[in-house]
Design an enzyme around this catalytic site. Structure first.
Site: not given
Ligand SMILES: Cc1cc2nc3c(=O)[nH]c(=O)nc-3n(C[C@H](O)[C@H](O)[C@H](O)COP(=O)(O)OP(=O)(O)OC[C@H]3O[C@@H](n4cnc5c(N)ncnc54)[C@H](O)[C@@H]3O)c2cc1C
Length: 303
Positions: A132, A135-136
């Protein structure tokens, strides 16, 4: 127990939904399959979340979880593999045979960045390997970086990085790019951008735990080449974790198609976060979705 709201996914969207729902007096169970905090727990440093100028992703994830727990949100570790509605009650079944009941459900299952699949990749995340540029990118201001991928996101990330970094090498395994022609033309017009095609990345080179360069192999001739870089931005797209729910929610490219309030065509079923179809997947948009979906669920429960 019958909960007011079952939240599937304990990432930033799910945890925010839990905070808003608990503050509205609703009982909440968050079901998370792996680690609470979601993707952000893998980020070594987060510097674009308002109010928290610089902290690790793990710390941010822990703070979000503690805030939800302090409000008495309940949690369980479970992978939900089936969701259905019977007699007005949502039933969530887990992979290991547990059954959870809720009057409404928020799906906040997120998405996963597709990996290169090369040795050392996981260990180098945050030490040169990134998925991303938004992000980075700013961590590599003035440095030499590479981007791999052939779609719009690769072209856009390369363009954005060309404004920040001293040099950007864009690598694609085919000669033709899938992304917009005008984006490619703009990139080719940048003095600090080199486009290398058709090349496969054959190895990640590193020293002292940090990425130092890439080994490339020409897809047709087999010629080998090394490129020095401090970061590689992998733009192979994301896989939303929605497959188990495709019968319930309309999907577009795997992403749940729902408006900002998270409402789906199913009564009492809402979606939030990176699994929702939208243009920017970041923490700020995930927490915004979580708040919106929680308030939609509260309004639904209150008729
Ligand atoms: C390495 C990295 C660095 C990042 N750095 C940044 C940054 O600096 N700034 C920024 O704004 N964004 C950053 N992001 C992006 C940011 O992390 C995501 O946009 C954000 O986490 C999305 O949140 P979410 O809750 O929608 O999904 P997710 O964070 O993907 O969480 C979804 C959760 O649902 C769980 N899950 C999935 N399917 C199931 C199921 N069937 N049953 C039960 N649980 C389930 C998963 O295990 C997960 O824990 C980064 C992403 C990564 C990978």
């Amino acid at each position: 127990m019958l909960y007011d709201i079952l939240i599937v996914g304990g990432g930033p969207a799910g945890l925010t939904a839990a905070i808003y729902a608990r503050r509205s007096g609703k009982s909440v169970l968050i079901l998370e399959k792996e680690g609470f905090g979601g993707q952000i727990a893998n980020a070594p440093r987060v510097e674009n979340y308002p109010g928290a100028p610089s902290l690790s992703g793990t710390e941010l994830a822990e703070r979000m979880l503690s805030q939800a727990l302090a409000l008495d949100a309940e949690t369980d570790v479970a992978e939900i593999t089936e969701l259905k509605r019977e007699n007005g009650v949502w039933l969530a079944h887990s992979e290991d045979g547990e059954r959870y009941e809720g009057r409404s459900v928020i799906l906040a299952v997120g998405a996963e960045h597709r990996r290169l699949g090369l040795p050392g990749e996981e260990e180098l995340i945050g030490s040169g390997v990134s998925y991303c540029a938004v992000c980075d990118g700013s961590f590599y201001r003035g440095r030499e970086v590479c981007v791999c991928g052939g779609g719009d996101s690769a072209l856009q990330e390369a363009l954005m990085l060309s404004e920040l970094c001293s040099h950007v090498t864009l690598i694609h395994r085919r000669t033709a790019f899938r992304g917009e022609k005008t984006l490619l033309e703009r990139l080719e017009g940048q003095e600090n951008v080199t486009v290398l095609t058709p090349y496969n990345i054959s190895a990640l080179r590193s020293a002292d735990g940090r990425l130092t360069g890439l080994s490339l192999t020409h897809a047709e001739s087999g010629e080998e080449k090394n490129v020095e870089c401090e970061a590689l931005f992998v733009c192979y797209g994301q896989t939303p974790a929605t497959a188990a729910f495709r019968e319930l929610v309309e999907l577009e490219g795997g992403y749940a198609s729902a408006p900002e309030n998270g409402m789906t065509a199913q009564p009492g079923l809402f979606v939030a976060g990176d699994c929702r179809r939208k243009s920017l997947r970041q923490l700020t948009t995930a927490v915004s979705d979580g708040a919106n979906a929680a308030m939609s669920a509260v309004h639904y429960l209150e008729g």
